[in-house]
Write an enzyme that holds these catalytic residues in place. Structure first.
Site, PDB file in Angstrom:
ATOM      1  N   SER A 152       0.836  -1.202   0.000  1.00 14.78           N
ATOM      2  CA  SER A 152       0.000   0.000   0.000  1.00 14.78           C
ATOM      3  C   SER A 152       0.868   1.248   0.000  1.00 14.78           C
ATOM      4  O   SER A 152       1.940   1.258   0.622  1.00 14.78           O
ATOM      5  CB  SER A 152      -0.888   0.026   1.246  1.00 14.78           C
ATOM      6  OG  SER A 152      -1.580   1.270   1.322  1.00 14.78           O
ATOM      7  N   TYR A 165      -2.213  -1.372  10.124  1.00 17.69           N
ATOM      8  CA  TYR A 165      -2.308  -1.684   8.700  1.00 17.69           C
ATOM      9  C   TYR A 165      -1.011  -1.316   7.967  1.00 17.69           C
ATOM     10  O   TYR A 165      -0.460  -2.117   7.213  1.00 17.69           O
ATOM     11  CB  TYR A 165      -3.510  -0.913   8.130  1.00 17.69           C
ATOM     12  CG  TYR A 165      -3.725  -1.055   6.642  1.00 17.69           C
ATOM     13  CD1 TYR A 165      -4.407  -2.146   6.124  1.00 17.69           C
ATOM     14  CD2 TYR A 165      -3.278  -0.079   5.756  1.00 17.69           C
ATOM     15  CE1 TYR A 165      -4.628  -2.272   4.756  1.00 17.69           C
ATOM     16  CE2 TYR A 165      -3.494  -0.197   4.400  1.00 17.69           C
ATOM     17  CZ  TYR A 165      -4.174  -1.284   3.903  1.00 17.69           C
ATOM     18  OH  TYR A 165      -4.386  -1.402   2.550  1.00 17.69           O
TER      19      TYR A 165
HETATM   20  N1  LIG Z   1      -8.711  -0.204  -2.150  1.00 17.21           N
HETATM   21  C1  LIG Z   1      -7.648   0.521  -1.903  1.00 17.21           C
HETATM   22  O1  LIG Z   1      -7.623   1.766  -2.049  1.00 17.21           O
HETATM   23  C2  LIG Z   1      -6.375  -0.150  -1.459  1.00 17.21           C
HETATM   24  C3  LIG Z   1      -5.229   0.642  -1.319  1.00 17.21           C
HETATM   25  C4  LIG Z   1      -4.041   0.047  -0.924  1.00 17.21           C
HETATM   26  C5  LIG Z   1      -4.002  -1.317  -0.684  1.00 17.21           C
HETATM   27  N2  LIG Z   1      -5.134  -2.059  -0.824  1.00 17.21           N
HETATM   28  C6  LIG Z   1      -5.019  -3.495  -0.574  1.00 17.21           C
HETATM   29  O2  LIG Z   1      -5.599  -4.220  -1.644  1.00 17.21           O
HETATM   30  C7  LIG Z   1      -6.090  -5.478  -1.165  1.00 17.21           C
HETATM   31  C8  LIG Z   1      -7.522  -5.674  -1.608  1.00 17.21           C
HETATM   32  O3  LIG Z   1      -8.293  -4.575  -1.161  1.00 17.21           O
HETATM   33  P1  LIG Z   1      -9.702  -4.234  -1.814  1.00 17.21           P
HETATM   34  O4  LIG Z   1      -9.823  -2.769  -1.789  1.00 17.21           O
HETATM   35  O5  LIG Z   1      -9.861  -4.973  -3.105  1.00 17.21           O
HETATM   36  O6  LIG Z   1     -10.689  -4.875  -0.709  1.00 17.21           O
HETATM   37  P2  LIG Z   1     -12.216  -5.371  -0.826  1.00 17.21           P
HETATM   38  O7  LIG Z   1     -12.889  -4.777  -2.000  1.00 17.21           O
HETATM   39  O8  LIG Z   1     -12.787  -5.139   0.532  1.00 17.21           O
HETATM   40  O9  LIG Z   1     -12.061  -6.950  -1.083  1.00 17.21           O
HETATM   41  C9  LIG Z   1     -11.475  -7.737  -0.113  1.00 17.21           C
HETATM   42  C10 LIG Z   1     -11.513  -9.194  -0.560  1.00 17.21           C
HETATM   43  O10 LIG Z   1     -10.783  -9.973   0.378  1.00 17.21           O
HETATM   44  C11 LIG Z   1     -11.650 -10.978   0.938  1.00 17.21           C
HETATM   45  N3  LIG Z   1     -11.196 -11.195   2.305  1.00 17.21           N
HETATM   46  C12 LIG Z   1     -11.197 -10.297   3.330  1.00 17.21           C
HETATM   47  N4  LIG Z   1     -10.702 -10.884   4.438  1.00 17.21           N
HETATM   48  C13 LIG Z   1     -10.374 -12.156   4.088  1.00 17.21           C
HETATM   49  C14 LIG Z   1      -9.830 -13.260   4.791  1.00 17.21           C
HETATM   50  N5  LIG Z   1      -9.524 -13.183   6.094  1.00 17.21           N
HETATM   51  N6  LIG Z   1      -9.621 -14.418   4.127  1.00 17.21           N
HETATM   52  C15 LIG Z   1      -9.938 -14.522   2.807  1.00 17.21           C
HETATM   53  N7  LIG Z   1     -10.459 -13.513   2.101  1.00 17.21           N
HETATM   54  C16 LIG Z   1     -10.674 -12.358   2.739  1.00 17.21           C
HETATM   55  C17 LIG Z   1     -13.051 -10.411   0.776  1.00 17.21           C
HETATM   56  O11 LIG Z   1     -14.056 -11.399   0.757  1.00 17.21           O
HETATM   57  P3  LIG Z   1     -14.761 -11.891   2.135  1.00 17.21           P
HETATM   58  O12 LIG Z   1     -15.059 -10.652   2.936  1.00 17.21           O
HETATM   59  O13 LIG Z   1     -15.976 -12.632   1.700  1.00 17.21           O
HETATM   60  O14 LIG Z   1     -13.762 -12.771   2.811  1.00 17.21           O
HETATM   61  C18 LIG Z   1     -12.910  -9.763  -0.611  1.00 17.21           C
HETATM   62  O15 LIG Z   1     -12.949 -10.738  -1.618  1.00 17.21           O
HETATM   63  C19 LIG Z   1      -5.872  -5.456   0.342  1.00 17.21           C
HETATM   64  O16 LIG Z   1      -4.635  -6.068   0.627  1.00 17.21           O
HETATM   65  C20 LIG Z   1      -5.777  -3.977   0.668  1.00 17.21           C
HETATM   66  O17 LIG Z   1      -5.033  -3.727   1.833  1.00 17.21           O
HETATM   67  C21 LIG Z   1      -6.315  -1.509  -1.196  1.00 17.21           C
END
Ligand SMILES: NC(=O)c1ccc[n+]([C@@H]2O[C@H](COP(=O)([O-])OP(=O)(O)OC[C@H]3O[C@@H](n4cnc5c(N)ncnc54)[C@H](OP(=O)(O)O)[C@@H]3O)[C@@H](O)[C@H]2O)c1
Length: 261
Positions: A152, A165
């Site tokens: 991130s 985080y």
């Molecule tokens: N969006 C941003 O701006 C951003 C920025 C920097 C980094 N990131 C990183 O990108 C990654 C994905 O983020 P996102 O924004 O795509 O999140 P998201 O839309 O909330 O999706 C999260 C996904 O992970 C699954 N998940 C959550 N906890 C889990 C667990 N314990 N075991 C297995 N699956 C799990 C969720 O499904 P379930 O809830 O059904 O398990 C969902 O499929 C993360 O590592 C986040 O830190 C995101």
């Protein structure tokens, strides 16, 4: 319904390879899974909520992509490893691992409970390390692999209330560097993608916050939220054979956020 991939041949093709993306039933993980599958990989889709996972898998299969569903909680290391072992017995080795599942907890450092701090680190760092190490051992046997961790930009800049985080994400950036050195003799690359602000369910409250949007558009040179596909495109590159000389890097995909003062 066909599950055969278009399996493009030529540059950036992933035909014949299997990828596991944790946390891939929506958001960045789902977009990355789709992109890897469109490049010809068989992709193992993961999430905790079975229905969301089944719906996501059905959508990808409808597009003719080769998808395996693996419902498990990535914070449960024993369950994750057992599931992955069962899948590799059935489907063969995994060449591409995207360690993507993560959680967030926002709270002032003055009241942030230690239990919550440990919970965030357990999923965002320790569990990624454990499953990654398990898969790295298999990749060493086959002398090939691509590991991509989702870091991130918040681990590259300071921000209030999210220390657990960002400490975990900074740990993943470091893990990519360390493992890149250790795994290079085995033809395995390890890199981090550091997403900027990407519009997903993860940060829905921020997307609906006018003050935050104002700050974001002032702060990001491209003046917009990123899309999950922006990260997926970078992941496809890092997962490709063509990226063989790129390892130990943290690639910010952030519309210029980390380059601008
Ligand atoms: N969006 C941003 O701006 C951003 C920025 C920097 C980094 N990131 C990183 O990108 C990654 C994905 O983020 P996102 O924004 O795509 O999140 P998201 O839309 O909330 O999706 C999260 C996904 O992970 C699954 N998940 C959550 N906890 C889990 C667990 N314990 N075991 C297995 N699956 C799990 C969720 O499904 P379930 O809830 O059904 O398990 C969902 O499929 C993360 O590592 C986040 O830190 C995101």
């Amino acid at each position: 319904m066909s599950t055969s991939n278009p399996a493009p041949s030529g540059r950036f093709s992933l035909a014949g390879q299997t990828a596991l993306v944790t946390g891939s039933s929506r958001g960045i993980g789902l977009a990355s899974a789709r992109a890897l599958a469109e490049q010809g990989a068989k992709v193992i889709l993961n999430g905790r909520t079975r229905q969301t996972l089944a719906d996501a898998a059905a959508g990808l299969r409808q597009a003719g992509l080769d998808i395996i569903e693996a419902p498990f909680d990535a914070s449960n290391i024993d369950e994750s490893i057992a599931t992955v072992d069962r899948l590799t017995d059935e489907h063969g080795p995994i060449q591409i691992f995207m360690a993507n599942a993560a959680m967030q907890h926002r709270e002032s450092l003055l009241t942030f409970p230690q239990k919550k701090f440990e919970e965030v680190l357990a999923l965002n760092l320790t569990a990624q390390w454990a499953l990654g190490r398990h898969l790295a051992a298999q990749m060493v046997q086959h002398q090939y692999g691509r590991i991509i961790v989702t870091g991130s930009v918040t681990a590259l800049q300071g921000r209030s209330d999210i220390t657990a985080y960002t400490v975990a994400k900074a740990g993943l950036h470091a893990l990519a560097r360390q493992w890149a050195v250790e795994l290079s003799p085995h033809n395995i690359t390890v890199n981090a993608v550091a997403p900027g602000y990407i519009a997903t369910e993860f940060n829905e409250p921020l997307q609906n916050d006018d003050r935050f949007n104002q700050w974001l558009f002032d702060r990001v040179p491209q003046k917009k939220w990123g899309r999950p596909e922006d990260i997926a495109n970078a992941v496809c590159y890092l997962a490709s054979r063509e990226a063989s000389f790129v390892t130990g890097q943290t690639l910010a995909v952030d519309g210029g956020f980390t380059t601008a003062l």
